[in-house]
Scaffold this motif. Structure first.
Motif, PDB file in Angstrom:
ATOM      1  N   GLY A  32      52.270 -32.914 113.498  1.00  0.00           N
ATOM      2  CA  GLY A  32      52.678 -31.833 112.597  1.00  0.00           C
ATOM      3  C   GLY A  32      51.518 -31.278 111.802  1.00  0.00           C
ATOM      4  O   GLY A  32      51.405 -30.065 111.590  1.00  0.00           O
ATOM      5  N   SER A  33      50.646 -32.150 111.367  1.00  0.00           N
ATOM      6  CA  SER A  33      49.491 -31.717 110.591  1.00  0.00           C
ATOM      7  C   SER A  33      48.544 -30.874 111.442  1.00  0.00           C
ATOM      8  O   SER A  33      48.026 -29.852 110.983  1.00  0.00           O
ATOM      9  N   LEU A  34      48.301 -31.291 112.666  1.00  0.00           N
ATOM     10  CA  LEU A  34      47.447 -30.504 113.553  1.00  0.00           C
ATOM     11  C   LEU A  34      48.099 -29.179 113.928  1.00  0.00           C
ATOM     12  O   LEU A  34      47.410 -28.153 114.041  1.00  0.00           O
ATOM     13  N   ALA A  60      35.132 -20.429 114.869  1.00  0.00           N
ATOM     14  CA  ALA A  60      34.587 -21.315 113.837  1.00  0.00           C
ATOM     15  C   ALA A  60      35.617 -21.579 112.749  1.00  0.00           C
ATOM     16  O   ALA A  60      35.731 -22.702 112.249  1.00  0.00           O
ATOM     17  N   ASP A  61      36.391 -20.551 112.377  1.00  0.00           N
ATOM     18  CA  ASP A  61      37.425 -20.729 111.356  1.00  0.00           C
ATOM     19  C   ASP A  61      38.506 -21.694 111.834  1.00  0.00           C
ATOM     20  O   ASP A  61      38.940 -22.580 111.101  1.00  0.00           O
ATOM     21  N   MET A  62      38.932 -21.534 113.077  1.00  0.00           N
ATOM     22  CA  MET A  62      39.962 -22.414 113.625  1.00  0.00           C
ATOM     23  C   MET A  62      39.440 -23.851 113.734  1.00  0.00           C
ATOM     24  O   MET A  62      40.152 -24.797 113.401  1.00  0.00           O
ATOM     25  N   GLU A  63      38.199 -23.995 114.185  1.00  0.00           N
ATOM     26  CA  GLU A  63      37.626 -25.338 114.296  1.00  0.00           C
ATOM     27  C   GLU A  63      37.503 -26.005 112.925  1.00  0.00           C
ATOM     28  O   GLU A  63      37.713 -27.205 112.799  1.00  0.00           O
ATOM     29  N   LYS A  65      39.472 -25.522 110.318  1.00  0.00           N
ATOM     30  CA  LYS A  65      40.810 -25.947 109.909  1.00  0.00           C
ATOM     31  C   LYS A  65      41.213 -27.246 110.604  1.00  0.00           C
ATOM     32  O   LYS A  65      41.763 -28.146 109.980  1.00  0.00           O
ATOM     33  N   VAL A  66      40.931 -27.331 111.892  1.00  0.00           N
ATOM     34  CA  VAL A  66      41.290 -28.535 112.649  1.00  0.00           C
ATOM     35  C   VAL A  66      40.471 -29.723 112.172  1.00  0.00           C
ATOM     36  O   VAL A  66      40.990 -30.829 112.003  1.00  0.00           O
ATOM     37  N   ARG A  67      39.178 -29.517 111.915  1.00  0.00           N
ATOM     38  CA  ARG A  67      38.336 -30.607 111.418  1.00  0.00           C
ATOM     39  C   ARG A  67      38.807 -31.108 110.069  1.00  0.00           C
ATOM     40  O   ARG A  67      38.825 -32.313 109.815  1.00  0.00           O
TER      41      ARG A  67
END
Length: 91
Positions: A32-34, A60-63, A65-67
């Protein structure tokens, strides 16, 4: 001593009672968090396609957020449970 209850057995039973449900619940929280961070199998394919056409800023923005979601998943439960454990032991 065969008729006395074992302290080691009691400890193992309580440990299993607490750890098994949490072990089953945390993968659901992680997924859920991812998903909230915007990561899924489809977004991984889209990200790869975006890199091919030169959309580095969006990738880069999406990466990022995931990181950050992965960081909080790794650090958050440890901090939470260690705080609970310290509170329990201090009493």
């Amino acid at each position: 001593r065969y008729g006395e209850p074992s302290l080691a057995g009691l400890f193992m039973g309580v440990n299993a009672m607490l750890c098994k449900p949490v072990g089953a619940f945390l993968p659901i929280v992680a997924a859920g968090s991812l998903a909230r961070a915007g990561y899924s199998e489809e977004t991984a394919r889209v990200t790869s396609a975006m890199e091919d056409i030169g959309e580095e800023a969006a990738v880069a923005d999406m990466e990022q957020k995931v990181r950050s979601a992965l960081f909080y998943l790794l650090v958050g439960p440890s901090l939470l449970f260690s705080t609970v454990q310290i509170l329990a032991w201090s009493r």
